[in-house]
Design an enzyme around this catalytic site. Structure first.
Site, PDB file in Angstrom:
ATOM      1  N   SER A  68       0.847  -1.201   0.000  1.00 12.52           N
ATOM      2  CA  SER A  68       0.000   0.000   0.000  1.00 12.52           C
ATOM      3  C   SER A  68       0.880   1.247   0.000  1.00 12.52           C
ATOM      4  CB  SER A  68      -0.874   0.018   1.247  1.00 12.52           C
ATOM      5  OG  SER A  68      -1.566  -1.195   1.347  1.00 12.52           O
ATOM      6  N   SER A  78       1.883   5.162  -2.106  1.00  8.02           N
ATOM      7  CA  SER A  78       2.051   5.660  -3.475  1.00  8.02           C
ATOM      8  C   SER A  78       3.078   4.848  -4.270  1.00  8.02           C
ATOM      9  CB  SER A  78       2.431   7.148  -3.452  1.00  8.02           C
ATOM     10  OG  SER A  78       3.587   7.340  -2.684  1.00  8.02           O
ATOM     11  N   GLY A 114       5.997  -0.623   0.159  1.00  8.29           N
ATOM     12  CA  GLY A 114       6.792   0.573   0.449  1.00  8.29           C
ATOM     13  C   GLY A 114       7.126   0.651   1.929  1.00  8.29           C
ATOM     14  N   ASP A 157       8.057   3.839   5.273  1.00  5.77           N
ATOM     15  CA  ASP A 157       8.234   5.247   5.647  1.00  5.77           C
ATOM     16  C   ASP A 157       9.655   5.524   6.123  1.00  5.77           C
ATOM     17  OD1 ASP A 157       5.433   6.152   5.283  1.00  5.77           O
ATOM     18  OD2 ASP A 157       5.107   4.524   6.703  1.00  5.77           O
ATOM     19  N   GLU A 161      -0.607  -5.094   6.216  1.00  7.04           N
ATOM     20  CA  GLU A 161       0.722  -5.180   5.582  1.00  7.04           C
ATOM     21  C   GLU A 161       1.619  -6.149   6.360  1.00  7.04           C
ATOM     22  OE1 GLU A 161       1.164  -0.737   3.596  1.00  7.04           O
ATOM     23  OE2 GLU A 161       1.745  -1.021   5.657  1.00  7.04           O
TER      24      GLU A 161
HETATM   25  C1  5RP Z   1       1.120   2.371   4.220  1.00 10.82           C
HETATM   26  C2  5RP Z   1       2.586   2.197   4.170  1.00 10.82           C
HETATM   27  C3  5RP Z   1       3.285   2.695   2.967  1.00 10.82           C
HETATM   28  O1  5RP Z   1       3.965   1.641   2.352  1.00 10.82           O
HETATM   29  C4  5RP Z   1       4.261   3.766   3.394  1.00 10.82           C
HETATM   30  O2  5RP Z   1       3.523   4.792   4.065  1.00 10.82           O
HETATM   31  C5  5RP Z   1       5.023   4.369   2.200  1.00 10.82           C
HETATM   32  O3  5RP Z   1       4.137   5.043   1.373  1.00 10.82           O
HETATM   33  P1  5RP Z   1       4.647   5.871   0.115  1.00 10.82           P
HETATM   34  O4  5RP Z   1       5.194   4.904  -0.872  1.00 10.82           O
HETATM   35  O5  5RP Z   1       3.388   6.593  -0.356  1.00 10.82           O
HETATM   36  O6  5RP Z   1       5.677   6.858   0.597  1.00 10.82           O
HETATM   37  O7  5RP Z   1       3.215   1.674   5.061  1.00 10.82           O
HETATM   38  O8  5RP Z   1       0.594   2.005   5.463  1.00 10.82           O
END
Ligand code: 5RP
Length: 237
Positions: free
Chosen positions: A29, A31, A87, A89, A108
């Site tokens: 999940s 972007s 992905g 953070d 996730e």
């Molecule tokens: C969602 C997540 C995403 O993988 C994480 O926030 C990264 O997101 P992005 O690719 O939009 O920066 O853990 O719960």
């Protein structure tokens, strides 16, 4: 396309090279994962990848996969997932993660835990020396427990805030109908394994966004001389 999106796009495309025919794939999940799902759909519709089935990690990835005709199966009906691509953070040098920026970390983590391989796709802004110095740790809590959990967390040398929605009055409500506390420890998180267990032991907590010892490989997108490139760092143990 801005630089960060270019980095996300190239790393999303690179992740698809790791996918083989007949795989059951965890669809992450956020972007970057969304770009990966679009690349995957392209490879499936062009016939380059065959017999792929996806397991969604969120309502977001489920909707996207349905729109793009990627066959889906339910997490509960699979005993094993070949590869999960997601992905993050924050990624530290030992490949420990903070996830949950999109409030999807419960599913996730379930998908990652069932996967033979977890591949993380990030742009270089996500690489950190120490976790939680700037990005708060998302903690999913039962709706009527958020205040009580917040009080316990405040006794742990940490502060937290209830995540508020952007285009809805009130808090973010997760795919499971819960709330999110974003937690910042005063000196960051030095021992992710301990903190993951301690937080998950607070009554009312469903799951936190620390992913400890789950990652097999990280792909990083960066821009060099205005050209987006991908590399795979080695894990520092
Ligand atoms: C969602 C997540 C995403 O993988 C994480 O926030 C990264 O997101 P992005 O690719 O939009 O920066 O853990 O719960």
């Amino acid at each position: 396309m801005d630089l960060q999106t270019q980095m996300k796009q190239i790393v999303a495309n690179a992740a698809i090279n790791e996918v083989k025919n007949d795989m059951i794939l965890g669809l992450g999940s956020g972007s970057t994962a969304a770009l990966m799902i679009k690349s995957l759909a392209h490879e499936i519709s062009s016939g380059k990848l065959k017999n792929i089935r996806g397991v969604a990690t969120s309502f977001q990835s489920e909707v996207l996969a349905l729109e793009l005709n990627i066959p889906l199966i339910d997490l509960a009906s699979v005993s094993q997932i070949d590869l999960a691509i997601d992905g993050a953070d924050e990624v530290d040098p030992g490949f420990q993660l903070i996830k949950g920026g999109g409030a999807c970390h419960v599913r996730e983590k379930l998908v990652a835990s069932k996967a033979d391989q977890l591949l993380i796709v990030v742009d270089q802004t996500k690489l950190v020396q120490n976790l939680n110095h700037s990005f708060p740790l998302p903690v999913e809590v039962l709706p009527n427990a958020w205040k009580q959990v917040q009080e316990v967390i405040s006794e742990m040398n940490a502060s937290s805030s209830l995540r508020m929605a952007k285009k809805k009055a009130g808090p973010v409500v997760t795919d499971q109908g819960n709330l999110i506390l974003d937690v910042l420890f005063n000196s960051g998180i030095e021992n992710p394994k301990n903190i993951e267990m301690i937080i998950n032991n607070i009554p009312g907590v469903l799951e936190n966004g620390l992913f400890v010892d789950l990652v097999d490989k990280v792909l990083v997108g960066k821009v060099e001389n205005n050209i987006p490139v991908v590399y795979s760092p080695s894990k520092v143990v």
